[in-house]
Design a protein around this motif. Structure first.
Motif: not given
Length: 331
Positions: A42, A44, A68, A82, A84-85, A90
């Motif tokens: 993960s 961020d 991203f 990927f 999920d975003m 992400a």
């Protein structure tokens, strides 16, 4: 009538015991058919809320997209994908923790190169959490508590850090284990779950200094994982931190020869560079550097400050007296 309609019709005829048995059967089938052991990461952006507030929605959204895009560019060198975003975060999945590390390191390279070209106020940092566990997946949709744990591990990391759970660390090859630093046991936010974590000193793997040694005092400092690190004599100004690394000599008179803000170290396209701020003498590997000049800093570089203090820039493993102290013993 469909198979599902027929199933639901028969379900209405079952008694309590039969339904509980059916639940167990469905649960076992779900685990057997869709349960899979994977590595998760993960990522961020740190401080995105204040970034939006300062620069506005349009610039903030462009930063999110850049985050991203850099992750997407880097993921081509791993076996990840990927899943999920959301917002500025992400979530990725990989067949192994080592593959997740490869992706994270390539992302760091790309991000660091981009950050170097930005003005100081627009430089940004991310944090990455890596975990390993069981998820339920059909190859498209991923769910499970392992995902929640991964995201929460990321939220506990400092800016710039790559943080691993105990289970992720245990799957690393020895070389990567030696590049980790034990953080200890933490409690994940909004839970009562306590887990052991370690931070990957990723700068060592990219041959970038991560530790500095002040020869006159023997003091060692981990370089903060941030785009700009300031060095100087002054510790605070009006109650706020003045320098990230405070430079002090055992002799008070010699300390006064060091400027309040002497130099700064910046993340560059291929590593670190030193930017001289003071008009007092600053030498890098024996060469005097003029105020305002930029010079590369590598593992092993020596910086002489005002003729009184010598700083060596090292890899984390080089700075320690014994390889045994590097191993994350509790993990």
């Amino acid at each position: 009538m469909t198979v599902l309609d027929d199933f639901l019709l028969n379900l209405e005829k079952l008694d309590l015991t039969e339904i509980i048995r059916l639940q167990n059967q469905i649960s076992n089938t779900l685990t057997q058919r869709f349960g899979k052991s994977v590595a998760l990461a993960s990522s961020d952006i740190v401080g995105s809320t204040s970034y939006f507030a300062h620069f506005g929605d349009e610039v903030g959204r462009r930063l999110q997209q850049q985050h991203f895009d850099f992750l997407a560019q880097a993921i081509e060198k791993s076996d990840g994908q990927f899943i999920d975003m959301v917002g500025d975060s992400a979530l990725m999945v990989y067949p192994s923790v080592e593959s997740a590390i490869r992706h994270a390191l390539e992302f760091k390279r790309i991000m660091q190169k981009s950050n170097y070209d930005l003005p100081t106020e627009k430089k940004w940092a991310s944090r990455i959490g890596i975990h390993s566990g069981i998820v339920l997946t059909d190859g498209v949709i991923y769910s499970g508590d392992s995902i929640n744990i991964c995201v929460k591990i990321s939220s506990t990391a400092q800016a710039g850090a790559i943080r691993l759970s105990k289970t992720a660390f245990s799957e690393l090859p020895n070389l990567l284990r030696l590049a980790c630093r034990n953080i200890g046991t933490i409690t994940l936010p909004s839970t009562s779950l306590s887990i052991e974590v370690a931070d990957l000193v990723w700068q060592d793997l990219l041959l970038i200094p991560s530790v500095l040694l002040i020869e006159e005092t023997g003091a060692r400092h981990l370089l903060p994982e941030q785009p700009v690190v300031s060095f100087g004599r002054m510790a605070t100004i009006e109650g706020s931190k003045a320098n990230d690394i405070v430079l002090e000599h055992p002799d008070p008179y010699s300390s006064k020869l060091i400027s309040r803000w002497h130099f700064e170290v910046l993340q560059a396209a291929e590593g670190l560079v030193l930017h001289v701020l003071s008009d007092k003498l600053t030498e890098v590997d024996g060469h005097a550097i003029a105020p305002g000049e930029y010079v590369p800093i590598r593992i092993g570089s020596r910086v002489r400050v005002a003729g009184v203090l010598t700083i060596r820039f090292l890899a984390n493993m080089e700075s320690l007296n014994s390889m045994e102290t590097i191993i994350v013993e509790s993990l």
